[in-house]
Design an enzyme around this catalytic site. Structure first.
Site, PDB file in Angstrom:
ATOM      1  N   THR A  96      39.304  43.262  37.531  1.00  0.00           N
ATOM      2  CA  THR A  96      40.928  43.100  38.014  1.00  0.00           C
ATOM      3  C   THR A  96      41.681  42.442  36.732  1.00  0.00           C
ATOM      4  O   THR A  96      41.529  41.466  36.338  1.00  0.00           O
ATOM      5  CB  THR A  96      40.979  42.051  39.091  1.00  0.00           C
ATOM      6  OG1 THR A  96      40.245  42.570  40.278  1.00  0.00           O
ATOM      7  CG2 THR A  96      42.266  42.025  39.595  1.00  0.00           C
ATOM      8  N   LYS A 171      45.733  46.427  43.564  1.00  0.00           N
ATOM      9  CA  LYS A 171      44.793  45.311  43.431  1.00  0.00           C
ATOM     10  C   LYS A 171      45.361  43.853  43.431  1.00  0.00           C
ATOM     11  O   LYS A 171      45.067  43.064  44.225  1.00  0.00           O
ATOM     12  CB  LYS A 171      43.777  45.385  42.206  1.00  0.00           C
ATOM     13  CG  LYS A 171      42.591  44.367  42.169  1.00  0.00           C
ATOM     14  CD  LYS A 171      41.686  44.116  43.601  1.00  0.00           C
ATOM     15  CE  LYS A 171      40.799  43.151  43.414  1.00  0.00           C
ATOM     16  NZ  LYS A 171      40.224  42.588  44.726  1.00  0.00           N
TER      17      LYS A 171
HETATM   18  N1  LIG Z   1      33.660  38.220  43.124  1.00  0.00           N
HETATM   19  C1  LIG Z   1      34.479  38.897  43.707  1.00  0.00           C
HETATM   20  O1  LIG Z   1      34.230  39.000  44.995  1.00  0.00           O
HETATM   21  C2  LIG Z   1      35.180  40.031  43.351  1.00  0.00           C
HETATM   22  C3  LIG Z   1      35.635  39.934  41.900  1.00  0.00           C
HETATM   23  N2  LIG Z   1      36.505  40.879  41.431  1.00  0.00           N
HETATM   24  C4  LIG Z   1      36.914  41.121  40.170  1.00  0.00           C
HETATM   25  O2  LIG Z   1      35.726  41.464  39.442  1.00  0.00           O
HETATM   26  C5  LIG Z   1      35.701  41.033  38.145  1.00  0.00           C
HETATM   27  C6  LIG Z   1      34.394  40.320  37.801  1.00  0.00           C
HETATM   28  O3  LIG Z   1      34.317  39.320  38.927  1.00  0.00           O
HETATM   29  P1  LIG Z   1      32.720  38.392  39.111  1.00  0.00           P
HETATM   30  O4  LIG Z   1      31.772  39.444  38.791  1.00  0.00           O
HETATM   31  O5  LIG Z   1      33.043  37.648  40.343  1.00  0.00           O
HETATM   32  O6  LIG Z   1      32.889  37.544  38.036  1.00  0.00           O
HETATM   33  P2  LIG Z   1      31.780  36.614  37.038  1.00  0.00           P
HETATM   34  O7  LIG Z   1      32.478  35.331  36.845  1.00  0.00           O
HETATM   35  O8  LIG Z   1      30.669  36.428  38.002  1.00  0.00           O
HETATM   36  O9  LIG Z   1      31.237  37.574  35.857  1.00  0.00           O
HETATM   37  C7  LIG Z   1      32.220  37.646  34.818  1.00  0.00           C
HETATM   38  C8  LIG Z   1      31.736  38.712  33.841  1.00  0.00           C
HETATM   39  O10 LIG Z   1      32.563  38.756  32.813  1.00  0.00           O
HETATM   40  C9  LIG Z   1      31.714  38.402  31.755  1.00  0.00           C
HETATM   41  N3  LIG Z   1      32.786  37.847  30.656  1.00  0.00           N
HETATM   42  C10 LIG Z   1      33.435  36.738  30.689  1.00  0.00           C
HETATM   43  N4  LIG Z   1      34.426  36.726  29.608  1.00  0.00           N
HETATM   44  C11 LIG Z   1      33.860  37.345  28.723  1.00  0.00           C
HETATM   45  C12 LIG Z   1      34.128  37.884  27.334  1.00  0.00           C
HETATM   46  N5  LIG Z   1      35.080  37.113  26.856  1.00  0.00           N
HETATM   47  N6  LIG Z   1      33.688  38.826  26.757  1.00  0.00           N
HETATM   48  C13 LIG Z   1      32.640  39.422  27.362  1.00  0.00           C
HETATM   49  N7  LIG Z   1      32.113  39.374  28.555  1.00  0.00           N
HETATM   50  C14 LIG Z   1      32.809  38.287  29.556  1.00  0.00           C
HETATM   51  C15 LIG Z   1      30.836  37.475  32.032  1.00  0.00           C
HETATM   52  O11 LIG Z   1      29.883  37.335  30.949  1.00  0.00           O
HETATM   53  P3  LIG Z   1      28.778  36.163  30.863  1.00  0.00           P
HETATM   54  O12 LIG Z   1      27.918  36.266  32.056  1.00  0.00           O
HETATM   55  O13 LIG Z   1      28.236  36.161  29.525  1.00  0.00           O
HETATM   56  O14 LIG Z   1      29.867  34.848  31.349  1.00  0.00           O
HETATM   57  C16 LIG Z   1      30.148  38.184  33.232  1.00  0.00           C
HETATM   58  O15 LIG Z   1      29.709  39.344  33.158  1.00  0.00           O
HETATM   59  C17 LIG Z   1      36.720  40.039  38.041  1.00  0.00           C
HETATM   60  O16 LIG Z   1      37.769  40.746  37.449  1.00  0.00           O
HETATM   61  C18 LIG Z   1      37.308  39.674  39.258  1.00  0.00           C
HETATM   62  O17 LIG Z   1      38.471  39.209  39.453  1.00  0.00           O
HETATM   63  C19 LIG Z   1      36.769  42.007  42.035  1.00  0.00           C
HETATM   64  C20 LIG Z   1      36.660  42.162  43.644  1.00  0.00           C
HETATM   65  C21 LIG Z   1      35.751  41.000  44.079  1.00  0.00           C
HETATM   66  O1  LIG Z   2      38.972  40.343  44.479  1.00  0.00           O
HETATM   67  C1  LIG Z   2      38.299  39.605  45.489  1.00  0.00           C
HETATM   68  C2  LIG Z   2      38.230  40.476  46.814  1.00  0.00           C
HETATM   69  O2  LIG Z   2      37.503  39.988  47.641  1.00  0.00           O
HETATM   70  O3  LIG Z   2      38.562  41.829  47.031  1.00  0.00           O
END
Ligand SMILES: NC(=O)C1=CN([C@@H]2O[C@H](COP(=O)(O)OP(=O)(O)OC[C@H]3O[C@@H](n4cnc5c(N)ncnc54)[C@H](OP(=O)(O)O)[C@@H]3O)[C@@H](O)[C@H]2O)C=CC1
Ligand SMILES: O=CC(=O)O
Length: 292
Positions: A96, A171
């Site tokens: 997102t 989104k």
């Molecule tokens: N969780 C949810 O319910 C939902 C989330 N989203 C969106 O999906 C995306 C991922 O969410 P989610 O999985 O929950 O988040 P997490 O915080 O669990 O995971 C984030 C990921 O991004 C990586 N990351 C963060 N910073 C960096 C960087 N500078 N360089 C490289 N990798 C990086 C992390 O790596 P590391 O492990 O090394 O920190 C990890 O793999 C977001 O954009 C969120 O808004 C969308 C729908 C639903």
């Molecule tokens: O981005 C979060 C979700 O629940 O969708």
């Protein structure tokens, strides 16, 4: 389908990659903290040492990263995805982010001959585990059609919304509404409790009326128990409110409700709740009430 690369194995990325593996796709994963790939190896994934190594190996690469800075860094930094993008490669960013970030990535990928689709998702950890996401895609329609078999595994429905940016905007609009709803819900639960009502009865009443929804039903009972296991981390919800407010700013749309909700999420972050589920914004209201 060809082997799929997957960059970012956080809450969502891990569940999505596992789903692809379960459905017989060959998947090569990379995560900044490489040890977080271990569980996926047990499910049959290969590991790439860098985003560039993953793109070199795979015709299609999906990214699922926390925010605009992460999405840009994984593409543009040293050993980033862009180094190995060339004709015939497809890059699908499901993070997102805002439309500008997505456009920057799209321009870079296409300038090297690759194809780009943005495909953020609606739906949290559980829908990701169950392959029930709602996919909001835009960009290169031919690439979208090629990767539909994978999107069909990840989601219950995909929308193709046209030009790059439309998926990102859709989104942000959806999550702006969700974040505002979560604040109104939290205020209602605290108000019921403090005014002598049973908050569980409030949940039952809500569930039978016109504003019944899966989010209240799923999160309500845990919130009443002050429990916020992270499905959608609060820091990401606040990022989405911030980006949605910027979109409102660009389009001169007054959004006082979303602005107030953003302040509540910021307050929650300042209280150290950023890694909790976004329902932990409840604490900012419960805490304020209990201190009076
Ligand atoms: N969780 C949810 O319910 C939902 C989330 N989203 C969106 O999906 C995306 C991922 O969410 P989610 O999985 O929950 O988040 P997490 O915080 O669990 O995971 C984030 C990921 O991004 C990586 N990351 C963060 N910073 C960096 C960087 N500078 N360089 C490289 N990798 C990086 C992390 O790596 P590391 O492990 O090394 O920190 C990890 O793999 C977001 O954009 C969120 O808004 C969308 C729908 C639903
Ligand atoms: O981005 C979060 C979700 O629940 O969708």
């Amino acid at each position: 389908m060809e082997e799929i690369g997957f960059l970012g194995t956080g809450i969502m990325g891990k569940a999505m990659a596992v789903n692809l593996l379960r459905h017989g796709f060959k998947v090569t994963v990379w995560n900044r903290t490489l040890s977080r790939c271990d569980e996926l190896v047990q499910h049959g994934a290969s590991v790439g040492e860098t985003p560039a190594a993953v793109v070199e190996k795979c015709k299609y690469t999906i990214a699922m990263l926390s925010d605009p800075a992460a999405a840009l860094s994984v593409v543009f930094d040293k050993d980033g995805a862009l180094e190995q993008i060339c004709g015939g490669k497809g890059y699908i960013d499901m993070s997102t982010v805002d439309a500008d970030t997505s456009s920057k990535i799209s321009e870079a990928i296409t300038s090297k001959g690759g194809c780009f689709v943005e495909a953020p998702v609606s739906g949290s950890k559980k829908p990701a585990e169950d392959g029930q996401l709602v996919i909001l895609a835009a960009g290169d329609k031919a690439l979208y059609d090629q990767v539909l078999p994978a999107l069909d595994v990840l989601g219950k429905k995909s929308f193709f919304l046209g030009q790059v940016g439309n998926g990102a905007k859709m989104k942000l609009v959806v999550n702006m509404i969700m974040g505002s709803m979560m604040n109104a819900f939290s205020e209602g639960v605290v108000l019921a409790d403090k005014s002598g009502l049973d908050p569980h009865t409030l949940l039952d009443v809500l569930d039978l009326g016109a504003i019944a929804n899966p989010m209240f039903k799923m999160k309500g009972p845990a919130m009443i128990n002050n429990s916020y296991p992270p499905a959608f981390p609060l820091k990401h919800q606040q990022k989405d409110m911030r980006l949605a407010l910027a979109l409102g700013d660009e389009n001169a749309v007054p959004m006082p409700v979303a602005a107030a909700a953003n302040e509540a999420f910021k307050k929650a972050r300042s209280l150290g709740l950023g890694d909790h589920d976004f329902s932990a914004v409840f604490e900012t209201i419960r805490g304020a009430q209990s201190s009076t």
